[in-house]
Design a protein around this motif. Structure first.
Motif, PDB file in Angstrom:
ATOM      1  N   LEU A   1      -0.039   8.441 -22.296  1.00  0.00           N
ATOM      2  CA  LEU A   1       0.895   8.235 -23.132  1.00  0.00           C
ATOM      3  C   LEU A   1       2.138   8.859 -23.150  1.00  0.00           C
ATOM      4  N   TYR A   2       1.870  10.410 -22.724  1.00  0.00           N
ATOM      5  CA  TYR A   2       3.252  11.049 -22.782  1.00  0.00           C
ATOM      6  C   TYR A   2       3.710  11.661 -21.258  1.00  0.00           C
ATOM      7  N   CYS A   3       2.902  11.257 -20.369  1.00  0.00           N
ATOM      8  CA  CYS A   3       3.228  11.565 -19.058  1.00  0.00           C
ATOM      9  C   CYS A   3       3.177  10.506 -17.807  1.00  0.00           C
ATOM     10  N   VAL A   4       2.120   9.908 -17.818  1.00  0.00           N
ATOM     11  CA  VAL A   4       1.890   8.901 -16.839  1.00  0.00           C
ATOM     12  C   VAL A   4       2.845   7.645 -17.116  1.00  0.00           C
ATOM     13  N   THR A   5       2.732   7.073 -18.085  1.00  0.00           N
ATOM     14  CA  THR A   5       3.813   5.872 -18.393  1.00  0.00           C
ATOM     15  C   THR A   5       5.139   6.237 -18.262  1.00  0.00           C
ATOM     16  N   PRO A   6       5.668   7.349 -18.838  1.00  0.00           N
ATOM     17  CA  PRO A   6       7.066   7.590 -18.661  1.00  0.00           C
ATOM     18  C   PRO A   6       7.333   7.664 -17.349  1.00  0.00           C
ATOM     19  N   ALA A   7       6.385   8.668 -16.433  1.00  0.00           N
ATOM     20  CA  ALA A   7       6.714   8.816 -14.946  1.00  0.00           C
ATOM     21  C   ALA A   7       6.769   7.458 -14.175  1.00  0.00           C
ATOM     22  N   LYS A   8       5.900   6.598 -14.568  1.00  0.00           N
ATOM     23  CA  LYS A   8       5.918   5.279 -13.872  1.00  0.00           C
ATOM     24  C   LYS A   8       7.018   4.411 -14.197  1.00  0.00           C
ATOM     25  N   ARG A   9       7.801   4.722 -15.522  1.00  0.00           N
ATOM     26  CA  ARG A   9       8.930   3.825 -15.896  1.00  0.00           C
ATOM     27  C   ARG A   9      10.056   4.510 -14.795  1.00  0.00           C
ATOM     28  N   GLU A  10      10.047   6.009 -14.819  1.00  0.00           N
ATOM     29  CA  GLU A  10      11.166   6.439 -14.042  1.00  0.00           C
ATOM     30  C   GLU A  10      10.942   6.382 -12.420  1.00  0.00           C
ATOM     31  N   PHE A  11      10.022   6.178 -12.018  1.00  0.00           N
ATOM     32  CA  PHE A  11       9.655   5.858 -10.880  1.00  0.00           C
ATOM     33  C   PHE A  11      10.173   4.472 -10.550  1.00  0.00           C
ATOM     34  N   ALA A  12      10.062   3.351 -11.126  1.00  0.00           N
ATOM     35  CA  ALA A  12      10.447   2.188 -11.215  1.00  0.00           C
ATOM     36  C   ALA A  12      11.823   1.949 -11.424  1.00  0.00           C
ATOM     37  N   SER A  13      12.659   2.911 -12.158  1.00  0.00           N
ATOM     38  CA  SER A  13      13.829   2.624 -12.379  1.00  0.00           C
ATOM     39  C   SER A  13      14.890   3.427 -11.463  1.00  0.00           C
ATOM     40  N   ASN A  14      14.523   4.310 -11.100  1.00  0.00           N
ATOM     41  CA  ASN A  14      15.196   5.043  -9.927  1.00  0.00           C
ATOM     42  C   ASN A  14      14.706   4.895  -8.467  1.00  0.00           C
ATOM     43  N   PRO A  15      15.538   4.317  -7.724  1.00  0.00           N
ATOM     44  CA  PRO A  15      15.062   3.832  -6.495  1.00  0.00           C
ATOM     45  C   PRO A  15      15.005   5.063  -5.501  1.00  0.00           C
TER      46      PRO A  15
ATOM     47  N   LYS B   1      12.547   7.916  -0.802  1.00  0.00           N
ATOM     48  CA  LYS B   1      12.017   9.024  -0.068  1.00  0.00           C
ATOM     49  C   LYS B   1      10.731   8.841   0.777  1.00  0.00           C
ATOM     50  N   CYS B   2       9.733   7.702   0.422  1.00  0.00           N
ATOM     51  CA  CYS B   2       8.895   7.337   1.144  1.00  0.00           C
ATOM     52  C   CYS B   2       8.963   6.476   2.166  1.00  0.00           C
ATOM     53  N   ALA B   3      10.297   5.657   2.137  1.00  0.00           N
ATOM     54  CA  ALA B   3      10.467   4.995   3.396  1.00  0.00           C
ATOM     55  C   ALA B   3       9.520   3.980   3.626  1.00  0.00           C
ATOM     56  N   CYS B   4       9.162   3.330   2.525  1.00  0.00           N
ATOM     57  CA  CYS B   4       8.255   2.333   2.874  1.00  0.00           C
ATOM     58  C   CYS B   4       8.772   1.077   3.473  1.00  0.00           C
ATOM     59  N   LYS B   5       8.288   0.455   4.567  1.00  0.00           N
ATOM     60  CA  LYS B   5       8.725  -0.667   5.387  1.00  0.00           C
ATOM     61  C   LYS B   5       7.716  -1.654   5.518  1.00  0.00           C
TER      62      LYS B   5
ATOM     63  N   ALA C   1       0.775  -1.131   0.131  1.00  0.00           N
ATOM     64  CA  ALA C   1       0.070   0.027  -0.082  1.00  0.00           C
ATOM     65  C   ALA C   1       0.912   1.249  -0.136  1.00  0.00           C
ATOM     66  N   CYS C   2       1.953   1.349   0.812  1.00  0.00           N
ATOM     67  CA  CYS C   2       3.000   2.306   0.706  1.00  0.00           C
ATOM     68  C   CYS C   2       3.756   2.463  -0.619  1.00  0.00           C
ATOM     69  N   TYR C   3       3.907   1.487  -1.475  1.00  0.00           N
ATOM     70  CA  TYR C   3       4.424   1.509  -2.339  1.00  0.00           C
ATOM     71  C   TYR C   3       3.560   2.196  -3.518  1.00  0.00           C
ATOM     72  N   TYR C   4       2.465   1.766  -3.575  1.00  0.00           N
ATOM     73  CA  TYR C   4       1.371   2.187  -4.557  1.00  0.00           C
ATOM     74  C   TYR C   4       1.045   3.717  -4.385  1.00  0.00           C
ATOM     75  N   GLU C   5       0.761   3.910  -3.005  1.00  0.00           N
ATOM     76  CA  GLU C   5       0.647   5.622  -2.758  1.00  0.00           C
ATOM     77  C   GLU C   5       1.846   6.346  -2.891  1.00  0.00           C
ATOM     78  N   CYS C   6       3.099   5.875  -2.885  1.00  0.00           N
ATOM     79  CA  CYS C   6       4.389   6.621  -3.427  1.00  0.00           C
ATOM     80  C   CYS C   6       4.286   6.683  -4.664  1.00  0.00           C
ATOM     81  N   GLN C   7       3.927   5.875  -5.658  1.00  0.00           N
ATOM     82  CA  GLN C   7       3.621   5.821  -6.917  1.00  0.00           C
ATOM     83  C   GLN C   7       2.793   6.764  -7.543  1.00  0.00           C
ATOM     84  N   ILE C   8       1.626   6.821  -6.806  1.00  0.00           N
ATOM     85  CA  ILE C   8       0.542   7.635  -6.996  1.00  0.00           C
ATOM     86  C   ILE C   8       1.085   9.125  -6.983  1.00  0.00           C
TER      87      ILE C   8
END
Length: 512
Positions: A334-348, A353-357, A298-305
């Protein structure tokens, strides 16, 4: 107090203390060499005591933990929540519609390929699509209500589930499965509230389901390059990471999933010298805004959102409503969400920053999977008559899944503090005994000796000071007649009696 009397008191203490060896240092009848050897031994043991005591107290105050792993039997076990997703997001017939032209179909496919396929790592050039055209303008606007569109275009529960058995008894699938939105599209969950309990291992205490993948309806999507189903077994209040952590179920197979339950009980920070790295969800408030129960997923999802919202001003249609943000349209996806999600997944860094535990107390499930070809040749005719479809269709689309416990037991991993206060007292007492043949009470003997010695010294110094002070005659209260001498004599006698009382009192303390 004279030096000789202090030495006498020290001599008495060394002969009467419970600490071993100290009396040999003071006895004058013993040879000097032996006394020196005993003194060295006592100093060495005293050094060892200090070192060992420091280590014990260091472990105690750092709250060092120890871990025990146990296997416990149970007469009943809460069954995991089971989330099942078709690898296909939406049906082709519903996505394209009956009136779509070949040009529209090609445009839709190309956009979805740019949106989802791994080969498309960057947004397409701006002029690739004419977003002002009536179709794309309306499609982009409809994408802002993609959640409703997804519910219409996704595989329905009735289409997906052929029949279900619970505890070996046939049960209507729509009574036990509920629709839920996940990171893999619309899925279906069994035991959503965690109320189902197994009383026995095997299918008599589990579920058996038969699924239809409808592979002829597969359309362009993030996972539709493979056919079958994704299955996650998890705790009821934990969001499933279907896209990241799921078991794959092939069509044309009968899969047997033997579930193992594992409970973890960890000590929260500052345990283990502040190295404990879990979230104490039982005692700390939930920091999440959308999910009512804290979990790592849930923390992971909210951090990505949150990251996507900051980048795009809107959220993915698969994400829950977040802080009143709207859903992005097709162009925004197409032009924002998908690139943003890929950037989020590729850059730890963003996730850090969300400190999900993980939570300190959690229940996890794992499964051992085995499979068989379905249906078998011997029963192909029976299945064809019962399901009214061909064997070729079944082997291309159907999947049977059995989910149950393999045994009525669970693994418990439990952390506890390496030393309690009682453990420290016992360990220190044992160290005292091994090193000096003493106990913790011996420390109080030392404390008593020092206290009495200091007190006697203070009293004797006060007595010496009073004796050395000259006596001054009374000026006003004592007259100069013959009564002066008698009054002064009376004062001297009272003063001497006070000094005698102090001496007798100190002698009583010393003897005690």
């Amino acid at each position: 107090m004279t030096t000789e009397s202090l030495q006498d008191q020290w001599h008495d203490f060394t002969q009467e203390t419970s600490m071993h060896g100290l009396k040999y240092v003071k006895i004058k009848k013993i040879a000097l060499v032996r006394r020196i050897v005993w003194a060295i031994l006592i100093l060495v043991m005293l050094g060892y005591l200090c070192w060992a005591g420091y280590l014990l107290l260091d472990v105690y105050f750092k709250k060092t933990v120890k871990t025990k792993v146990k296997v416990r039997n149970a007469s009943n076990l809460t069954f995991p929540t089971v989330t099942i997703c078709n690898r296909n997001y939406w049906k082709q017939s519903a996505a394209e519609g009956p009136n779509a032209t070949a040009e529209i179909k090609d445009t839709m496919r190309n956009i979805l390929k740019d949106l989802y396929y791994p080969s498309s790592q960057s947004p397409p050039p701006d002029g690739k699509y004419n977003w002002s055209s009536p179709f794309l303008a309306s499609w982009d606007k409809a994408g802002q209500n993609a959640t409703g569109a997804l519910e219409v275009m996704a595989h329905t529960l009735k289409e997906t589930f052929i029949f279900c058995l619970v505890n070996g008894v046939t049960t209507p699938c729509d009574k036990i499965f509920k629709q839920v939105k996940t990171d893999a599209g619309l899925c279906y969950q069994f035991n959503q509230d965690g109320s189902f309990v197994s009383h026995t291992a095997g299918l008599s205490g589990g579920i058996q389901i038969f699924l239809d993948a409808l592979t002829h309806e597969y359309y362009v999507g993030p996972f539709s390059y493979s056919e079958g189903f994704s299955v996650v077994v998890h705790e009821a209040d934990v969001e499933p990471l279907v896209a990241e952590l799921s078991y794959g179920i092939k069509t044309g197979t009968h899969t047997n999933m033997i579930v193992q339950r594992k409970e973890t009980r960890r000590q929260p920070p500052p345990a283990d010298d502040n190295q404990a790295d879990c979230f104490d969800s039982e005692n700390l408030p939930n920091p999440l805004h959308y999910y009512s129960t804290y979990s790592y997923s849930a923390c992971y999802y909210e951090c990505q959102i949150s990251y996507v919202l900051n980048q795009c001003g809107c959220v993915d249609f698969l994400h829950p409503p977040y802080k009143g943000a709207g859903t992005c349209g097709v162009k925004g996806m197409l032009y924002c969400v998908t690139p943003a999600k890929r950037e989020f997944a590729s850059n730890p860094v963003y996730l850090e920053k969300c400190a999900c535990k993980s939570t300190c107390n959690e229940t996890q499930y794992s499964a051992k999977i085995s499979g068989y070809t379905f249906p078998s040749e011997n029963f192909r005719k029976d299945f064809e008559d019962m399901l009214n479809v061909s064997v070729d269709y079944m082997r291309r689309n159907y999947a049977a899944v059995d989910i149950s416990y393999g045994q009525m037991s669970y693994e418990l991993l439990e952390e506890s503090f390496a030393y309690s206060f009682a453990d420290i007292v016992a360990s220190l007492g044992g160290t005292f005994g091994v090193s000096l043949g003493a106990s913790i009470l011996t420390m109080f003997e030392f404390v008593e000796f020092v206290t009495l010695s200091v007190a006697r010294l203070i009293v004797q110094l006060a007595d010496k000071s009073s004796k050395s002070t000259p006596i001054k005659p009374f000026k006003n209260s004592i007259s100069a007649d013959s009564n002066d001498h008698s009054l002064q004599e009376t004062w001297r006698q009272e003063n001497q009696s006070d000094n005698k009382w102090q001496d007798s009192t100190m002698k009583g303390w010393a003897i005690g």
